[in-house]
Design an enzyme around this catalytic site. Structure first.
Site, PDB file in Angstrom:
ATOM      1  N   SER A  13      39.735  82.892 112.932  1.00  0.00           N
ATOM      2  CA  SER A  13      39.663  83.997 113.892  1.00  0.00           C
ATOM      3  C   SER A  13      38.210  84.183 114.288  1.00  0.00           C
ATOM      4  CB  SER A  13      40.188  85.270 113.238  1.00  0.00           C
ATOM      5  OG  SER A  13      39.645  86.401 113.892  1.00  0.00           O
ATOM      6  N   HIS A  38      42.423  81.209 116.652  1.00  0.00           N
ATOM      7  CA  HIS A  38      43.203  82.454 116.632  1.00  0.00           C
ATOM      8  C   HIS A  38      42.364  83.498 117.364  1.00  0.00           C
ATOM      9  CE1 HIS A  38      45.883  85.490 114.661  1.00  0.00           C
ATOM     10  NE2 HIS A  38      44.776  86.224 114.641  1.00  0.00           N
ATOM     11  N   ASP A  40      41.963  87.185 118.803  1.00  0.00           N
ATOM     12  CA  ASP A  40      42.490  88.530 118.556  1.00  0.00           C
ATOM     13  C   ASP A  40      42.303  89.413 119.785  1.00  0.00           C
ATOM     14  OD1 ASP A  40      43.386  88.541 115.718  1.00  0.00           O
ATOM     15  OD2 ASP A  40      41.307  87.927 115.361  1.00  0.00           O
ATOM     16  N   MET A  42      42.959  92.980 121.462  1.00  0.00           N
ATOM     17  CA  MET A  42      43.252  94.380 121.075  1.00  0.00           C
ATOM     18  C   MET A  42      43.050  95.277 122.286  1.00  0.00           C
ATOM     19  SD  MET A  42      41.335  94.624 117.425  1.00  0.00           S
ATOM     20  CE  MET A  42      41.321  93.253 116.259  1.00  0.00           C
ATOM     21  N   HIS A  72      46.646  86.519 119.388  1.00  0.00           N
ATOM     22  CA  HIS A  72      47.296  87.520 118.528  1.00  0.00           C
ATOM     23  C   HIS A  72      47.227  88.826 119.310  1.00  0.00           C
ATOM     24  CE1 HIS A  72      47.056  89.983 114.518  1.00  0.00           C
ATOM     25  NE2 HIS A  72      48.135  90.250 115.225  1.00  0.00           N
ATOM     26  N   MET A  74      47.534  92.305 119.828  1.00  0.00           N
ATOM     27  CA  MET A  74      47.640  93.636 119.208  1.00  0.00           C
ATOM     28  C   MET A  74      47.565  94.663 120.330  1.00  0.00           C
ATOM     29  SD  MET A  74      45.284  92.796 115.908  1.00  0.00           S
ATOM     30  CE  MET A  74      44.526  91.358 116.649  1.00  0.00           C
ATOM     31  N   MET A 143      51.090  90.076 108.651  1.00  0.00           N
ATOM     32  CA  MET A 143      49.736  90.642 108.554  1.00  0.00           C
ATOM     33  C   MET A 143      49.453  91.034 107.104  1.00  0.00           C
ATOM     34  SD  MET A 143      48.184  90.446 111.382  1.00  0.00           S
ATOM     35  CE  MET A 143      46.721  91.404 110.974  1.00  0.00           C
ATOM     36  N   GLY A 148      43.487  95.443 113.446  1.00  0.00           N
ATOM     37  CA  GLY A 148      42.458  96.216 114.149  1.00  0.00           C
ATOM     38  C   GLY A 148      41.034  95.774 113.859  1.00  0.00           C
ATOM     39  N   PHE A 149      40.798  95.304 112.643  1.00  0.00           N
ATOM     40  CA  PHE A 149      39.424  94.972 112.271  1.00  0.00           C
ATOM     41  C   PHE A 149      39.392  93.761 111.338  1.00  0.00           C
ATOM     42  CE2 PHE A 149      39.723  99.443 113.186  1.00  0.00           C
ATOM     43  CZ  PHE A 149      38.669  99.645 114.071  1.00  0.00           C
ATOM     44  N   GLY A 150      38.332  92.986 111.459  1.00  0.00           N
ATOM     45  CA  GLY A 150      38.106  91.895 110.523  1.00  0.00           C
ATOM     46  C   GLY A 150      37.437  92.429 109.262  1.00  0.00           C
ATOM     47  N   ASP A 177      47.420  86.540 108.061  1.00  0.00           N
ATOM     48  CA  ASP A 177      46.208  86.936 108.785  1.00  0.00           C
ATOM     49  C   ASP A 177      45.669  88.237 108.210  1.00  0.00           C
ATOM     50  OD1 ASP A 177      44.219  87.413 110.645  1.00  0.00           O
ATOM     51  OD2 ASP A 177      45.601  88.002 112.253  1.00  0.00           O
ATOM     52  N   GLY A 178      44.424  88.180 107.747  1.00  0.00           N
ATOM     53  CA  GLY A 178      43.756  89.375 107.258  1.00  0.00           C
ATOM     54  C   GLY A 178      43.275  89.211 105.831  1.00  0.00           C
ATOM     55  N   GLY A 179      41.966  89.128 105.662  1.00  0.00           N
ATOM     56  CA  GLY A 179      41.393  89.030 104.319  1.00  0.00           C
ATOM     57  C   GLY A 179      41.690  87.722 103.615  1.00  0.00           C
ATOM     58  N   GLY A 199      39.070  84.792 109.099  1.00  0.00           N
ATOM     59  CA  GLY A 199      37.990  85.246 109.966  1.00  0.00           C
ATOM     60  C   GLY A 199      36.657  85.210 109.270  1.00  0.00           C
ATOM     61  N   THR A 200      36.300  86.338 108.659  1.00  0.00           N
ATOM     62  CA  THR A 200      34.954  86.452 108.086  1.00  0.00           C
ATOM     63  C   THR A 200      34.667  85.381 107.022  1.00  0.00           C
ATOM     64  OG1 THR A 200      35.896  88.195 106.707  1.00  0.00           O
ATOM     65  CG2 THR A 200      34.556  88.906 108.532  1.00  0.00           C
TER      66      THR A 200
END
Ligand SMILES: O=C(CO)[C@H](O)[C@H](O)COP(=O)(O)O
Ligand SMILES: [Fe+2]
Length: 228
Positions: A13, A38, A40, A42, A72, A74, A143, A148-150, A177-179, A199-200
């Site tokens: 991401s 990916h 994102d 929003m 994605h 959102m 999810m 909403g946030f990385g 997706d997420g963390g 992502g991060t």
């Protein structure tokens, strides 16, 4: 929906990358082994954050001709962006089912526009909400943070949803997706996820190539175990 064989796909991401350098950051991820991007999207309404829309995706596509793009979505009104995103060169249009009244119709419109269909579930949305639509989809996205946030903490308690999907749909593309990063990839792969958004953990890595390779190695070894 015809499926299989199951393949591991790593889709970084770009949410937390330097978006002033979107093309260079995206190309670097692909050069370092990403299977897809990916993206994102929003709208500041479905989630409390704003990113970018189809004009930016179209500019990115003009520079990156062949990579597989997932958006994605959102957004509160995913029906509205199908045509513009198809025109922008999106391959997989993943939308949240929560705000959508006519899910089969939305899936059909996405397909008619030439894109694959992804159905996304927020953490509080149970698997029973998507069950009747799985055959309409190419990908189910579970999810593992509130969208909403990385940079948020991975929710391990989402793994039973992934396990249920893998048990009942051995060849389904299941995305998380997420963390997701080196500390959490084991949970995802053991539960049965094969499409990994990170992502991060990838963007901030000193060596992106080695992080992408490690994520892939873990997922491939789980897929292999299931097949033997
Ligand atoms: O959809 C998202 C947030 O809503 C992002 O794709 C996701 O958060 C990726 O970033 P990270 O791996 O840092 O969590
Ligand atoms: Fe995402």
């Amino acid at each position: 929906m015809a499926r299989g064989p199951l393949r591991c796909k790593i889709g970084p991401s770009i949410l937390n990358s330097d978006l002033s350098q979107l093309y260079q950051e995206s190309q670097r991820l692909l050069d370092n082994g990403a299977d897809y991007l990916h993206l994102d999207v929003m709208d500041g309404h479905f989630v409390p954050n704003l990113t970018f829309g189809h004009p930016i995706v179209k500019c990115l596509r003009s520079k990156i001709k062949t990579a597989f793009f997932e958006t994605h979505m959102m957004v509160s009104n995913p029906e509205h962006w199908i045509e513009p995103m198809a025109d922008a060169g999106v391959n997989l249009y993943t939308f949240h089912i929560e705000p959508v009244k006519e899910i089969p119709k939305t899936c059909r419109l996405i397909r008619e526009a030439g894109m694959k269909v992804g159905l996304a579930l927020k953490p509080k949305t149970g698997i029973e909400e998507v069950r009747q639509f799985i055959d309409l989809a190419d990908v189910i996205l579970i999810m593992t943070v509130e969208p909403g946030f990385g940079g948020q903490k991975f929710m391990k308690d989402m793994m039973p949803k992934v396990q249920w999907l893998r048990h009942n749909y051995p060849l389904l593309d299941i995305e998380v997706d997420g963390g997701v990063g080196l500390n959490t990839i084991n949970d995802c792969s053991e539960a049965g996820a094969n499409m990994i958004v990170s992502g991060t953990a990838v963007i901030n890595a000193a060596d992106q190539r080695s992080v992408i390779a490690s994520l892939r190695e873990t997922v491939e070894s789980s897929i292999h175990k299931c097949n033997v």
